[in-house]
Structures are given as C-alpha cells and as structure tokens.
Design a protein around this motif. Sequence first.
Motif, mmCIF file in Angstrom:
data_model
loop_
_atom_site.group_PDB
_atom_site.id
_atom_site.type_symbol
_atom_site.label_atom_id
_atom_site.label_comp_id
_atom_site.label_asym_id
_atom_site.label_seq_id
_atom_site.Cartn_x
_atom_site.Cartn_y
_atom_site.Cartn_z
ATOM 1 N N LEU A 21 0.825 -1.213 0.000
ATOM 2 C CA LEU A 21 0.000 0.000 0.000
ATOM 3 C C LEU A 21 0.859 1.262 0.000
ATOM 4 O O LEU A 21 0.565 2.222 -0.719
ATOM 5 C CB LEU A 21 -0.949 -0.007 1.205
ATOM 6 N N LEU A 22 1.928 1.269 0.767
ATOM 7 C CA LEU A 22 2.821 2.427 0.812
ATOM 8 C C LEU A 22 3.512 2.645 -0.529
ATOM 9 O O LEU A 22 3.672 3.792 -0.967
ATOM 10 C CB LEU A 22 3.859 2.242 1.915
ATOM 11 N N ARG A 39 -2.487 1.924 -5.017
ATOM 12 C CA ARG A 39 -3.269 2.703 -4.052
ATOM 13 C C ARG A 39 -4.766 2.655 -4.359
ATOM 14 O O ARG A 39 -5.568 3.294 -3.679
ATOM 15 C CB ARG A 39 -2.775 4.134 -3.972
ATOM 16 N N ALA A 40 -5.158 1.871 -5.340
ATOM 17 C CA ALA A 40 -6.565 1.764 -5.729
ATOM 18 C C ALA A 40 -7.390 1.099 -4.626
ATOM 19 O O ALA A 40 -6.871 0.320 -3.811
ATOM 20 C CB ALA A 40 -6.687 0.968 -7.019
ATOM 21 N N ASP A 41 -8.668 1.415 -4.627
ATOM 22 C CA ASP A 41 -9.571 0.820 -3.640
ATOM 23 C C ASP A 41 -9.680 -0.693 -3.798
ATOM 24 O O ASP A 41 -9.893 -1.407 -2.820
ATOM 25 C CB ASP A 41 -10.959 1.446 -3.745
ATOM 26 N N SER A 42 -9.510 -1.182 -5.013
ATOM 27 C CA SER A 42 -9.590 -2.633 -5.223
ATOM 28 C C SER A 42 -8.458 -3.359 -4.497
ATOM 29 O O SER A 42 -8.647 -4.472 -3.999
ATOM 30 C CB SER A 42 -9.569 -2.947 -6.713
ATOM 31 N N THR A 44 -7.081 -2.325 -1.684
ATOM 32 C CA THR A 44 -7.448 -2.291 -0.270
ATOM 33 C C THR A 44 -8.533 -3.318 0.035
ATOM 34 O O THR A 44 -8.483 -4.001 1.061
ATOM 35 C CB THR A 44 -7.927 -0.890 0.130
ATOM 36 N N ARG A 45 -9.519 -3.437 -0.853
ATOM 37 C CA ARG A 45 -10.569 -4.439 -0.649
ATOM 38 C C ARG A 45 -9.992 -5.851 -0.681
ATOM 39 O O ARG A 45 -10.395 -6.710 0.114
ATOM 40 C CB ARG A 45 -11.667 -4.284 -1.692
ATOM 41 N N THR A 46 -9.046 -6.093 -1.574
ATOM 42 C CA THR A 46 -8.390 -7.403 -1.635
ATOM 43 C C THR A 46 -7.625 -7.674 -0.350
ATOM 44 O O THR A 46 -7.689 -8.776 0.207
ATOM 45 C CB THR A 46 -7.440 -7.464 -2.843
ATOM 46 N N MET A 47 -6.902 -6.654 0.135
ATOM 47 C CA MET A 47 -6.157 -6.799 1.388
ATOM 48 C C MET A 47 -7.104 -7.109 2.542
ATOM 49 O O MET A 47 -6.843 -7.997 3.353
ATOM 50 C CB MET A 47 -5.368 -5.516 1.686
ATOM 51 N N LEU A 48 -8.241 -6.412 2.596
ATOM 52 C CA LEU A 48 -9.191 -6.658 3.678
ATOM 53 C C LEU A 48 -9.810 -8.047 3.585
ATOM 54 O O LEU A 48 -9.959 -8.732 4.597
ATOM 55 C CB LEU A 48 -10.298 -5.597 3.658
ATOM 56 N N ALA A 49 -10.160 -8.474 2.386
ATOM 57 C CA ALA A 49 -10.765 -9.802 2.218
ATOM 58 C C ALA A 49 -9.778 -10.912 2.589
ATOM 59 O O ALA A 49 -10.136 -11.862 3.298
ATOM 60 C CB ALA A 49 -11.247 -9.980 0.786
ATOM 61 N N SER A 78 -6.767 0.227 6.694
ATOM 62 C CA SER A 78 -7.764 0.638 5.703
ATOM 63 C C SER A 78 -8.441 1.940 6.107
ATOM 64 O O SER A 78 -8.782 2.764 5.241
ATOM 65 C CB SER A 78 -8.797 -0.466 5.481
ATOM 66 N N SER A 79 -8.621 2.176 7.397
ATOM 67 C CA SER A 79 -9.214 3.435 7.856
ATOM 68 C C SER A 79 -8.295 4.617 7.588
ATOM 69 O O SER A 79 -8.744 5.684 7.150
ATOM 70 C CB SER A 79 -9.527 3.360 9.355
#
Length: 91
Positions: A21-22, A39-42, A44-49, A78-79
């Motif tokens: 992410l960095l 840095r795309a939201d996708s 971040t969503r993949t990281m969270l899932a 993510s926040s």
Amino acid sequence: MGSEQIRIFVDSWAVAWSAVLLLGYVADLTPWPSLKVLRADSVTRTMLALSAAAVLGLTLAGAREPSAVLAAWAIITSSVKLLYDSLGELW
C-alpha cells in the motif's frame, strides 16, 4: 504450527501489505510511476478480504491474540487509507 511461527506470519503479513500500500503512494517518487495502481480501492478491498480470511483461519486454529492483532491492523490500515484519500480530495 507453533506460536512463534504464527507471530512471524502475522508480522510478515502486516509488513508485506503495508509495503504494498505504501509503494502505491510513493510511486510518483520512484522510476515506476505506474505502481500508483497499488493505491486503488480494489487493492485495499483485496487486502481486507484476504486479511479477514487469515483472521478466520487463525481464530479457528485457536490463535486468538494473533488474529485480533491482524484484524486490528487491517481495520486501522484501511481506515487511515480512507481518511488520507478523503482528505486528499479536499485539498
């Protein structure tokens, strides 16, 4: 799997995803500006899932403390990304 191995897994997971992410945010400063796709939201969503799946696996394996650490890291990361992106749009 021993508790030391689980701790190493959780630490490695957090460091690797934080670096990914960095890298997306410092991509403009590198010779590879196309890395800003990280840095795309996708991503971040993949990281969270994937983190949620890892937390579930750790919880089912009985490693409650490492799973709590990993869950807290994923939520905070993510926040912070969401806040940074939101504040960046204001400026």
